[in-house]
Write an enzyme that holds these catalytic residues in place. Structure first.
Site, short mmCIF file in Angstrom:
data_model
loop_
_atom_site.label_atom_id
_atom_site.label_comp_id
_atom_site.label_asym_id
_atom_site.label_seq_id
_atom_site.Cartn_x
_atom_site.Cartn_y
_atom_site.Cartn_z
N GLY A 35 42.74 39.82 42.75
CA GLY A 35 42.19 40.55 43.90
C GLY A 35 43.31 41.36 44.52
O GLY A 35 44.22 41.79 43.81
N ASP A 67 44.64 49.89 46.01
CA ASP A 67 43.25 49.55 45.67
C ASP A 67 42.96 49.99 44.23
O ASP A 67 43.11 51.17 43.88
CB ASP A 67 42.32 50.26 46.66
CG ASP A 67 40.89 49.81 46.50
OD1 ASP A 67 40.37 49.18 47.43
OD2 ASP A 67 40.28 50.10 45.44
N GLU A 95 36.58 40.41 38.45
CA GLU A 95 35.12 40.40 38.29
C GLU A 95 34.55 41.79 37.99
O GLU A 95 33.50 41.90 37.37
CB GLU A 95 34.46 39.86 39.57
CG GLU A 95 34.72 38.39 39.81
CD GLU A 95 34.34 37.94 41.22
OE1 GLU A 95 33.41 38.51 41.81
OE2 GLU A 95 34.99 37.01 41.73
N ASN A 129 37.42 31.57 57.95
CA ASN A 129 38.61 32.02 57.21
C ASN A 129 39.26 33.09 58.08
O ASN A 129 38.80 34.22 58.14
CB ASN A 129 38.17 32.59 55.86
CG ASN A 129 39.33 33.12 55.04
OD1 ASN A 129 40.48 33.09 55.48
ND2 ASN A 129 39.02 33.60 53.86
N ARG A 170 40.27 50.41 42.58
CA ARG A 170 39.24 51.46 42.38
C ARG A 170 39.84 52.85 42.59
O ARG A 170 39.59 53.78 41.83
CB ARG A 170 38.06 51.26 43.34
CG ARG A 170 37.02 50.31 42.82
CD ARG A 170 36.07 49.92 43.91
NE ARG A 170 36.80 49.28 45.02
CZ ARG A 170 36.25 48.60 46.00
NH1 ARG A 170 34.95 48.51 46.07
NH2 ARG A 170 36.96 48.04 46.93
N GLY A 193 45.43 40.03 46.48
CA GLY A 193 46.43 39.06 46.05
C GLY A 193 46.05 38.65 44.64
O GLY A 193 44.87 38.58 44.34
N HIS A 246 45.78 30.26 46.12
CA HIS A 246 44.44 30.55 45.56
C HIS A 246 43.74 29.29 45.04
O HIS A 246 42.85 29.36 44.19
CB HIS A 246 44.52 31.58 44.42
CG HIS A 246 44.83 32.98 44.88
ND1 HIS A 246 45.70 33.81 44.21
CD2 HIS A 246 44.39 33.68 45.94
CE1 HIS A 246 45.79 34.97 44.84
NE2 HIS A 246 45.00 34.92 45.90
N ARG A 269 52.18 43.58 46.98
CA ARG A 269 53.30 42.63 46.79
C ARG A 269 53.92 42.80 45.41
O ARG A 269 53.22 43.10 44.45
CB ARG A 269 52.79 41.19 46.93
CG ARG A 269 52.51 40.78 48.35
CD ARG A 269 51.89 39.40 48.42
NE ARG A 269 50.55 39.47 48.96
CZ ARG A 269 49.65 38.51 48.86
NH1 ARG A 269 49.92 37.39 48.22
NH2 ARG A 269 48.45 38.66 49.40
N ARG A 280 39.57 27.53 56.05
CA ARG A 280 40.56 27.84 55.02
C ARG A 280 41.93 27.83 55.67
O ARG A 280 42.18 28.58 56.62
CB ARG A 280 40.27 29.21 54.44
CG ARG A 280 41.27 29.57 53.39
CD ARG A 280 40.97 30.88 52.80
NE ARG A 280 41.82 31.09 51.63
CZ ARG A 280 41.65 32.07 50.78
NH1 ARG A 280 40.68 32.92 50.97
NH2 ARG A 280 42.44 32.19 49.76
N GLU A 284 35.00 30.97 47.22
CA GLU A 284 35.87 30.06 47.97
C GLU A 284 35.13 29.45 49.16
O GLU A 284 35.35 28.29 49.52
CB GLU A 284 37.11 30.82 48.44
CG GLU A 284 38.04 31.17 47.29
CD GLU A 284 38.90 32.39 47.54
OE1 GLU A 284 38.34 33.48 47.77
OE2 GLU A 284 40.14 32.27 47.48
N GLY A 313 38.10 40.28 43.00
CA GLY A 313 37.66 41.68 43.02
C GLY A 313 37.92 42.46 41.74
O GLY A 313 37.03 43.09 41.18
N HIS A 333 43.03 35.06 38.76
CA HIS A 333 42.44 35.46 40.05
C HIS A 333 43.10 36.77 40.44
O HIS A 333 44.25 36.80 40.88
CB HIS A 333 42.69 34.37 41.11
CG HIS A 333 42.18 34.74 42.46
ND1 HIS A 333 41.09 34.14 43.06
CD2 HIS A 333 42.61 35.68 43.35
CE1 HIS A 333 40.86 34.69 44.23
NE2 HIS A 333 41.78 35.64 44.44
P1 ADP Z 1 41.13 39.89 48.40
O1 ADP Z 1 42.35 39.33 47.69
O2 ADP Z 1 41.48 40.69 49.60
O3 ADP Z 1 40.03 38.88 48.60
P2 ADP Z 1 39.30 41.07 46.49
O4 ADP Z 1 39.10 39.84 45.65
O5 ADP Z 1 38.16 41.55 47.31
O6 ADP Z 1 40.60 40.98 47.37
O7 ADP Z 1 39.76 42.26 45.49
C1 ADP Z 1 40.06 43.53 45.95
C2 ADP Z 1 40.46 44.37 44.76
O8 ADP Z 1 39.34 44.44 43.86
C3 ADP Z 1 40.81 45.82 45.11
O9 ADP Z 1 41.93 46.23 44.35
C4 ADP Z 1 39.58 46.56 44.66
O10 ADP Z 1 39.87 47.89 44.30
C5 ADP Z 1 39.18 45.76 43.45
N1 ADP Z 1 37.80 46.08 43.04
C6 ADP Z 1 36.65 45.82 43.69
N2 ADP Z 1 35.61 46.35 43.03
C7 ADP Z 1 36.12 46.96 41.92
C8 ADP Z 1 35.57 47.70 40.84
N3 ADP Z 1 34.26 47.92 40.75
N4 ADP Z 1 36.41 48.16 39.89
C9 ADP Z 1 37.74 47.96 39.98
N5 ADP Z 1 38.32 47.27 40.98
C10 ADP Z 1 37.52 46.78 41.94
#
Ligand code: ADP
Length: 397
Positions: free
Chosen positions: A208, A281, A331, A6, A283, A210, A181, A239, A93, A383, A328, A206
């Site tokens: 994340g 982010d 989940e 990927n 978090r 994105g 996605h 975005r 991918r 994925e 992210g 989904h």
């Molecule tokens: P990508 O689209 O790059 O694959 P991910 O699926 O890894 O992204 O998601 C990243 C996002 O998930 C970030 O905003 C990150 O802060 C968030 N994230 C990861 N762990 C946690 C958590 N424990 N609580 C809240 N958000 C989280």
């Protein structure tokens, strides 16, 4: 062994799968890792199937590694780490399969040419996705390679879901809602029957960096929030998500911004980052929200737009049996799931707070609602496994 690659603009992620011991099982993860910072000081890290670090290497800061050299490094490392075990195929991918590629395809020169021609539809991703295909072909000629697309899963959408209300000549040129996605949605679609066999109308969120949502009827995509590009739909890390097109016209025609500036703003300066002024982010925003109203507002708007999207997608399904959170944020962020589900009583969703706090840790997926007409789930996406399954299946065709 199957290798899954990927490639992004500055990273090359890999997963290495063994064939299952018995017939019919899933490929088994053996190693995964990545080379990050390809252009600014590469950093390689590899882990075993359980997540333990088995190798790490750093190049000097400022040194760059092209995709071709990175692929060569990776193939050499894999040969060493596996004692030269034979690779059966490499799955990739690839973001864009256009209108024609509605499922994974074995790559040859003709296919590669057609995928190259789709680069204008995804200029930031497609060329990077394709360069390791060329590199593998050079270093391991004869190795079967399979392209798996983010768009392919959505080619089951009905015409009205896929078409913009613009002149037909533009639709005929391929300006349609492709959706993205798809590999994540396909993985969830394949997982849901084991969790809730009766769920026929499913909305998957989904979420994340994105983020998009997809309505699935009997496991097939019928609508999704991302459109011609991955900018559309709900706001994301950086975005904007869907925007009145008039805003873009205003910025370009009257506010003196160039097309390139607007593009950069919509892709990299908007979403959670633009709203909060702090971070893309989730978090970081959660940590900041108690003392920074803009961070709290960014989260609130994100949740609001997700709720709106769920309503629209449920309408296109004529109802809802199950809602799935993945990626992210989906989940891991129990608070966001609570905020979203708290508004969805009208769709039959009643959150089980304890189950929601627990999440899906280490499971195929977990239900987070009380018994009710509709259920909600956390399903960790995979994925890479989806690409490994496709690669195996294309080889067996
Ligand atoms: P990508 O689209 O790059 O694959 P991910 O699926 O890894 O992204 O998601 C990243 C996002 O998930 C970030 O905003 C990150 O802060 C968030 N994230 C990861 N762990 C946690 C958590 N424990 N609580 C809240 N958000 C989280």
């Amino acid at each position: 062994m199957f290798l899954v690659l990927n490639a992004g603009s500055s990273s090359l992620k890999f997963s290495l799968f063994d064939e299952p011991a018995g017939d019919g099982g899933d490929p088994v993860l053996r190693h995964r890792g990545q080379i990050e910072g390809l252009l600014t000081g590469p950093h390689f890290i590899a882990r075993d199937g359980a997540g333990a670090r088995v190798e790490e290497r750093r190049w000097p800061a400022g040194e760059a590694l092209g995709h071709e050299s990175a692929t060569q490094f990776l193939l050499d490392w894999i040969a060493g780490a596996t004692g030269g075990r034979r690779l059966l195929a490499c799955g990739h991918r690839v973001v864009h399969g256009g209108r024609d590629f509605a499922r994974p395809v074995r790559v040859d020169e003709t296919v590669l040419g057609r995928l190259d021609a789709l680069a204008p539809l995804a200029p930031l991703h497609q060329p990077h996705n394709l360069s390791p295909i060329r590199a593998v072909a050079r270093f391991m000629p004869g190795l079967a390679q399979v392209a798996c697309f983010d768009t392919a899963f959505h080619r089951t959408q009905p015409w009205e879901a896929e078409t913009f209300a613009i002149p037909r000549r533009l639709t005929d040129q391929g300006i349609i809602r492709y959706g993205f996605h798809g590999l994540s949605y396909e993985y969830v679609a394949a997982t849901m029957p084991a969790l809730d066999a009766a769920a026929r109308r499913v909305v998957v969120a989904h979420l994340g960096n994105g983020a998009s949502l997809c309505a699935m009827a009997d496991g097939s995509s019928v609508a999704t929030t991302m459109g011609f590009t991955p900018i559309d739909g709900v706001p994301m890390g950086t975005r904007s998500g869907a925007l009145d097109p008039g805003v873009i016209l205003h910025l370009v025609n009257r506010a003196g911004m160039s097309g390139a500036e607007v593009e950069h703003m919509l892709l990299y300066e908007s979403g959670l980052l633009g709203l909060s002024g702090v971070s893309s982010d989730m978090r970081a925003l959660r940590a900041e929200a108690p003392r920074n109203p803009r961070a709290a507002e960014a989260i609130r708007l994100f949740g609001y737009r997700i709720v709106q999207a769920i309503g629209a997608l449920a309408a296109s399904l004529r109802g809802l049996d199950a809602l799935v959170f993945t990626a992210g944020i989906g989940e891991n962020d129990a608070a966001l799931r609570e905020e979203v589900c708290g508004t969805l009583h009208w769709l039959g969703i009643r959150l089980d707070k304890t189950a929601n706090e627990r999440g899906a840790a280490g499971t195929l997926g977990a239900r987070i609602t009380l018994p009710a007409p509709a259920s909600a789930w956390v399903v960790p996406t995979n994925e890479e496994l989806m690409i490994a399954r496709h690669t195996r299946d294309v080889l067996a065709r």
